[in-house]
Design a protein around this motif. Structure first.
Motif, PDB file in Angstrom:
ATOM      1  N   UNK A  75       1.566  12.879   4.102  1.00 23.29           N
ATOM      2  CA  UNK A  75       1.501  13.722   2.908  1.00 23.29           C
ATOM      3  C   UNK A  75       0.451  13.178   1.923  1.00 23.29           C
ATOM      4  N   UNK A  76       0.473  11.859   1.722  1.00 24.33           N
ATOM      5  CA  UNK A  76      -0.442  11.214   0.773  1.00 24.33           C
ATOM      6  C   UNK A  76      -1.188  10.091   1.492  1.00 24.33           C
ATOM      7  N   UNK A  77      -2.197  10.420   2.267  1.00 24.07           N
ATOM      8  CA  UNK A  77      -2.879   9.405   3.080  1.00 24.07           C
ATOM      9  C   UNK A  77      -3.720   8.453   2.238  1.00 24.07           C
ATOM     10  N   UNK A  84      -9.527   6.290  -2.418  1.00 22.61           N
ATOM     11  CA  UNK A  84      -8.919   5.805  -3.638  1.00 22.61           C
ATOM     12  C   UNK A  84      -7.527   5.250  -3.470  1.00 22.61           C
ATOM     13  N   UNK A  85      -6.767   5.359  -4.541  1.00 20.32           N
ATOM     14  CA  UNK A  85      -5.470   4.694  -4.637  1.00 20.32           C
ATOM     15  C   UNK A  85      -4.484   5.217  -3.584  1.00 20.32           C
ATOM     16  N   UNK A  86      -3.906   4.326  -2.771  1.00 18.44           N
ATOM     17  CA  UNK A  86      -2.956   4.765  -1.726  1.00 18.44           C
ATOM     18  C   UNK A  86      -1.580   5.112  -2.305  1.00 18.44           C
ATOM     19  N   UNK A  87      -1.497   6.316  -2.876  1.00 22.21           N
ATOM     20  CA  UNK A  87      -0.256   6.697  -3.564  1.00 22.21           C
ATOM     21  C   UNK A  87       0.936   6.800  -2.628  1.00 22.21           C
ATOM     22  N   UNK A  88       0.699   7.162  -1.366  1.00 24.45           N
ATOM     23  CA  UNK A  88       1.815   7.324  -0.433  1.00 24.45           C
ATOM     24  C   UNK A  88       2.553   6.013  -0.202  1.00 24.45           C
ATOM     25  N   UNK A 154      -8.764  -1.721  -5.899  1.00 24.89           N
ATOM     26  CA  UNK A 154      -8.078  -2.712  -5.078  1.00 24.89           C
ATOM     27  C   UNK A 154      -7.163  -3.593  -5.923  1.00 24.89           C
ATOM     28  N   UNK A 155      -7.687  -4.080  -7.039  1.00 25.59           N
ATOM     29  CA  UNK A 155      -6.899  -4.966  -7.901  1.00 25.59           C
ATOM     30  C   UNK A 155      -5.758  -4.191  -8.553  1.00 25.59           C
ATOM     31  N   UNK A 156      -6.035  -2.959  -8.957  1.00 28.34           N
ATOM     32  CA  UNK A 156      -4.981  -2.141  -9.561  1.00 28.34           C
ATOM     33  C   UNK A 156      -3.856  -1.879  -8.564  1.00 28.34           C
ATOM     34  N   UNK A 157      -4.227  -1.623  -7.321  1.00 29.97           N
ATOM     35  CA  UNK A 157      -3.230  -1.373  -6.277  1.00 29.97           C
ATOM     36  C   UNK A 157      -2.466  -2.648  -5.943  1.00 29.97           C
ATOM     37  N   UNK A 158      -3.194  -3.755  -5.768  1.00 22.70           N
ATOM     38  CA  UNK A 158      -2.577  -5.043  -5.470  1.00 22.70           C
ATOM     39  C   UNK A 158      -1.564  -5.437  -6.547  1.00 22.70           C
ATOM     40  N   UNK A 159      -2.036  -5.437  -7.795  1.00 18.06           N
ATOM     41  CA  UNK A 159      -1.180  -5.871  -8.892  1.00 18.06           C
ATOM     42  C   UNK A 159      -0.131  -4.842  -9.256  1.00 18.06           C
TER      43      UNK A 159
END
Lengths: 200, 124
Positions: A75-77, A84-88, A154-159
């Protein structure tokens, strides 16, 4: 004394069950919700036929959890760092963390682990929620975002995942513990609210 | 077809995490969650390897569904990791909780990059 005999010298608390022997031991409740060998009942749960059942329900739960995660990824790949941001996977991990907090408050803490069904933690916690959430996909997406020249994302997703996950597990556990706490004014003391259906 | 492969991978990955966790814990009398750390880093290495192999065409979508989404996805876990971190902090072991987070992220990322390099090398 484990079935394989490897347990000699392992984390066997002094003084037998409960570890309340002479040595000061702050353990007793699990730190690791998958399995914590400091908890005597969990040390023993792979013995005999019951052990096969435990492993089987973990496998069944793992299949269900992985399917639910796959559905979210379809649904959210994440797009391998390109979109971009992996929301799924982000949503999967935060939801799974909130639910493990609720689940462990229900079946893994405060003496309730002794009254809970013996397969509740293995099936729902180790299997469904462990299979639902993922660390490897998360780490791989961070690496791909870095390689794709998106260090900010990347940093936003990691943190964001780490902070969100710890906040979610705290919120889930706190809410469930508060709901279960005896002697509350409104709720029937100690009665288990019917949240079992939501712990999936 | 991919859904079935994901389910099969998940059905193997979750018990493998449980049994690995036990095998690690039986060798360490430590509250630090080395078992979960081990599966998360090992799974990240394998996921990096598969991702690298997929990018270079050495692994197709079915292999990725079975071993990546299914096996690695279920072998590794975020829920267990975050609950352990919460419990360590609640037991007054804030340093171990912080070390669990920092160590898992650093080792997991390093493992992915190593796997990516190896996976791309496979097809080179």
């Amino acid at each position: 004394m484990t079935g394989s005999g490897r347990g000699a010298g392992g984390p066997d608390g002094p003084g037998g069950p409960g570890g309340r022997g002479g040595a000061p031991d702050p353990r007793g409740e699990a730190v690791d919700p998958d399995v914590d060998l400091h908890v005597p009942a969990q040390r023993a749960e792979t013995r005999g036929r019951h052990g096969l059942t435990v492993v089987a329900v973990i496998g069944a739960g793992g299949a269900l959890g992985a399917l639910a995660r796959h559905a979210m990824q379809v649904w959210l790949p994440s797009g391998g760092g390109e979109t971009g941001f992996p929301w799924g996977v982000f949503s999967v991990n935060l939801l799974g963390c909130a639910l493990i907090g609720v689940l462990m408050a229900l079946v893994g803490e405060g003496g309730r682990e002794e009254r809970a069904h013996a397969l509740a933690r293995p099936f729902l916690g180790v299997g469904v929620l462990g299979g639902f959430t993922t660390f490897s996909t998360y780490a791989a997406d961070v690496a791909l975002l870095l390689e794709a020249g998106r260090p900010g994302v990347a940093v936003a997703y990691l943190g964001g995942t780490v902070l969100g996950a710890v906040a979610a597990v705290w919120a889930g556990a706190s809410a469930a513990r508060a709901a279960l706490a005896p002697g509350r004014g409104s709720g029937p003391g100690g009665r288990r609210p019917d949240v079992g259906g939501g712990v999936r | 077809m991919n859904w079935l492969l994901v389910a099969v991978g998940g059905a193997v990955g979750a018990p493998l995490r449980y049994l690995t966790d036990r095998a690690v814990q039986i060798r360490h009398d430590s509250l630090f969650p080395w078992g979960t750390f081990t599966v998360n880093v090992a799974g990240s290495l394998l996921m990096g390897l598969l991702t690298g192999a997929a990018v270079s065409g050495a692994a197709g979508p079915q292999v990725t569904a079975l071993l990546g989404t299914g096996l690695c996805g279920a072998l590794t876990t975020y829920s267990t990791f975050s609950y352990e971190t919460l419990r360590l902090a609640e037991k007054g072991r804030g340093l171990q909780a912080a070390a669990n987070v920092a160590g898992s992220l650093a080792a997991g990322l390093a493992a992915v990059f190593l796997g990516l390099a190896l996976g791309r090398g496979l097809a080179a």
